[in-house]
Motif scaffolding. Structure first.
Motif, PDB file in Angstrom:
ATOM      1  N   ASN A  20       0.858  -1.177   0.000  1.00 44.56           N
ATOM      2  CA  ASN A  20       0.000   0.000   0.000  1.00 44.56           C
ATOM      3  C   ASN A  20       0.905   1.242   0.000  1.00 44.56           C
ATOM      4  OD1 ASN A  20      -1.706   2.116   0.724  1.00 44.56           O
ATOM      5  ND2 ASN A  20      -2.929   0.834   2.105  1.00 44.56           N
ATOM      6  N   GLN A  69       4.854  -2.305   5.593  1.00 43.83           N
ATOM      7  CA  GLN A  69       3.498  -2.747   5.258  1.00 43.83           C
ATOM      8  C   GLN A  69       2.899  -3.528   6.434  1.00 43.83           C
ATOM      9  OE1 GLN A  69       1.567  -2.433   2.526  1.00 43.83           O
ATOM     10  NE2 GLN A  69       0.160  -4.170   2.636  1.00 43.83           N
ATOM     11  N   THR A  70       3.674  -4.429   7.019  1.00 50.21           N
ATOM     12  CA  THR A  70       3.195  -5.219   8.156  1.00 50.21           C
ATOM     13  C   THR A  70       2.845  -4.298   9.326  1.00 50.21           C
ATOM     14  OG1 THR A  70       4.629  -7.002   7.446  1.00 50.21           O
ATOM     15  CG2 THR A  70       3.793  -7.137   9.698  1.00 50.21           C
ATOM     16  N   GLU A  95      -0.278  -2.321   8.562  1.00 51.78           N
ATOM     17  CA  GLU A  95      -1.464  -3.179   8.697  1.00 51.78           C
ATOM     18  C   GLU A  95      -1.859  -3.328  10.157  1.00 51.78           C
ATOM     19  OE1 GLU A  95      -0.344  -6.868   7.014  1.00 51.78           O
ATOM     20  OE2 GLU A  95      -0.580  -6.144   4.962  1.00 51.78           O
ATOM     21  N   ARG A  96      -0.860  -3.522  11.002  1.00 50.82           N
ATOM     22  CA  ARG A  96      -1.145  -3.665  12.439  1.00 50.82           C
ATOM     23  C   ARG A  96      -1.798  -2.404  12.964  1.00 50.82           C
ATOM     24  NH1 ARG A  96       3.228  -4.576  16.474  1.00 50.82           N
ATOM     25  NH2 ARG A  96       1.496  -4.511  17.925  1.00 50.82           N
ATOM     26  N   ARG A 155      -3.497  -0.201  11.271  1.00 59.74           N
ATOM     27  CA  ARG A 155      -4.881  -0.142  10.770  1.00 59.74           C
ATOM     28  C   ARG A 155      -5.781  -1.073  11.561  1.00 59.74           C
ATOM     29  NH1 ARG A 155      -5.974  -0.613   4.510  1.00 59.74           N
ATOM     30  NH2 ARG A 155      -8.047  -0.190   5.321  1.00 59.74           N
ATOM     31  N   TRP A 162     -10.469  -2.439   8.740  1.00 58.68           N
ATOM     32  CA  TRP A 162      -9.462  -3.411   8.314  1.00 58.68           C
ATOM     33  C   TRP A 162      -9.892  -4.816   8.663  1.00 58.68           C
ATOM     34  CZ3 TRP A 162      -6.438  -3.579   4.709  1.00 58.68           C
ATOM     35  CH2 TRP A 162      -5.270  -4.326   4.688  1.00 58.68           C
ATOM     36  N   ARG A 170      -8.991  -8.203   8.921  1.00 59.05           N
ATOM     37  CA  ARG A 170      -7.859  -9.106   8.910  1.00 59.05           C
ATOM     38  C   ARG A 170      -8.064 -10.060  10.075  1.00 59.05           C
ATOM     39  NH1 ARG A 170      -2.112  -8.589  10.634  1.00 59.05           N
ATOM     40  NH2 ARG A 170      -0.961  -9.947   9.235  1.00 59.05           N
TER      41      ARG A 170
END
Ligand code: AMP
Ligand code: ZN
Length: 472
Positions: free
Chosen positions: A300, A328-329, A332-333, A335, A413, A415
């Protein structure tokens, strides 16, 4: 706020000329080719500065130009116009090239969460203002004319070279080896204000009438004219990449201050370069990446914003795909945590722990934009059990007003950790848990790798291990 100023070579307390207003001019892109991740870093940092000033209570007027004529392939007067070069390369008209890459720039900025400036003037829309400024300089004896161009006479401007601190003699030695296209140019550091449509520029596509004949403006006069037109003779902040210090910005200062007799800029803010795998980004090395390359690799573009904030804007930064994947990881966390906090009502910040976090965050940003420290403060706050969820939500929103990820605007998000795992995976997880309890980190890491090669990622959080599918 403490901010580094290139001209005084010091970190100084930032105070605008007319608080609470702040005037900020940022050199914009030359729209002859794609916007790459190096450009992204520069404009993201401008955006962070603007957001940080706003968080301090200032009202920022932000102008960023679009250079669509006059920027030669060498920052000084050598080479050809980048737009003409782009047109030839892409087999299109200069106007089409400018329109296409301006749109690509806008799309890139949208992807990385950069707010549009308040005013975005195009150089080709401001030729009259540039001509007027050159006439003014001419009337005050700062120029001379040759058969090919009108030049700024740097001998007449005593402070020339003060920004870069380069001694004039050094500059002369550095430039002497070049072949000067114009034999009548008096000194190498003199620079063109107006190029005539003759000689090497006889077929230049973009051209306008002027008191010195048909031609086009030099790149430097564009920024002086446009910043003066929208922000007046004295501005608070002017930004650009470090490559602009020795020529472009030195020349802007000479023109603007010679014309107005006032100090053009209070704070010169310069961003350092983004390198790729230790090398400068360049077409010939095949390492020029755009937001499309990021997306093709499942990154992203906002995660790259996160990556850039991990280093200081005045440091050179090296881009690697590994670092992008790690960002990115982490993004993501972040988010994921923001989504989880949406279950709680935002609360005013009142607890000691939350108030302290807020102060530390503000101090980090006010310390010449220490974004890496500010990110660390954010993570500390999110993991701090003494801060209630509702206050965390408020803090996150406040911090994000500076970081500009637009977390609250992003879709929730989704996930979810996997619950139904095949037996061989369960077995590997059990082995890894055993290794961890023995504190055999090497074995635990090897098992994590093994799981990754089968398409599973593992996260240890709050005493449990969560397993996700790698394809998100
Ligand atoms: P240009 O379009 O070449 O005029 O560049 C626009 C802005 O991007 C300038 O301020 C440059 O200094 C900056 N820039 C270009 N390449 C990089 C890079 N690799 N890293 C950081 N900034 C860059
Ligand atoms: Zn400029």
């Amino acid at each position: 706020m403490q901010l580094y100023d290139t001209r005084s070579r010091s970190i100084r307390e930032f105070r605008p000329l007319a608080p609470p207003n702040v005037t900020m001019y940022c050199c914009g892109p030359t729209v002859y080719d794609v916007t790459h991740i190096g450009h992204m870093r520069k404009y993201i940092m401008d955006d962070i500065l603007k957001r940080a000033l706003r968080a301090e209570g200032y009202l920022v007027k932000h102008v960023m130009n679009i250079t669509d004529v006059g920027h030669l392939s060498d920052d000084a007067d050598l080479g050809e116009d980048k737009l003409e070069k782009g047109a030839r390369k892409h087999g299109k008209s200069v106007w089409d090239v400018a329109a296409e890459y301006t749109a690509f720039f806008h799309e890139t900025m949208r992807k990385v969460g950069v707010e549009p400036p308040d005013i975005e003037p195009k150089a080709t829309d401001h030729i009259e203002g540039m001509v007027a400024l050159i006439r003014d300089l001419e009337a005050h004896g700062y120029t001379y004319e040759t058969a090919q161009a009108v030049y700024f006479d740097t001998r007449k401007f005593a402070a020339y070279g003060a920004l870069s601190g380069q001694k004039l003699e050094d500059k002369q030695v550095a430039v002497r080896d070049d072949v000067h296209a114009d034999p009548d140019k008096r000194r190498p550091q003199d620079f063109a204000l107006w190029f005539k449509r003759v000689g090497r520029f006889a077929n230049h596509t973009m051209h306008w009438d002027s008191p010195w004949g048909d031609g086009f403006p030099g790149w430097h006069i564009e920024c002086s004219a446009m910043s003066m037109a929208y922000l007046g003779p004295e501005i608070d902040i002017h930004t650009g990449g470090i490559d602009h210090i020795p020529v472009h910005h030195e020349n802007e200062i000479a023109q603007s201050e010679a014309a107005t007799g006032k100090q053009f800029v209070q704070f010169w803010v310069h961003h350092n370069f983004l390198m790729v795998d230790g090398r400068k980004m360049s077409k010939s090395l095949g390492n020029v990446y755009t937001y499309l390359d990021l997306e093709a690799r499942g990154i992203n573009p906002l995660a790259v914003r996160y990556l850039f904030l991990q280093s200081h804007y005045r440091q050179e930064m090296n881009f690697t795909w590994e670092a992008a994947a790690a960002a990115q990881t982490a993004f993501e966390r972040l988010r994921g945590l923001e989504t989880a906090l949406r279950a709680s009502e935002p609360l005013p910040v009142t607890t000691d722990a939350a108030l302290k976090t807020k102060t530390t965050f503000r101090a980090a940003i006010a310390d010449d934009l220490n974004t890496a420290k500010a990110l660390a403060v954010l993570w500390e706050a999110l993991g701090n059990a003494a801060i209630p969820a509702g206050e965390k939500r408020t803090l996150l929103a406040e911090f994000d007003a500076v970081f500009g990820f637009g977390l609250a605007q992003l879709p929730a998000w989704e996930r979810k950790p996997l619950t139904d795992l095949p037996p061989d995976v369960t077995k590997l997880l059990k082995q890894r848990a055993d290794a961890r309890s023995r504190k055999d980190w090497a074995a635990a890491d090897a098992l994590r790798e093994e799981l990754a090669s089968r398409g599973y990622t593992v996260e240890d959080a709050g005493g449990t291990t969560l397993v996700y599918s790698k394809e998100l």
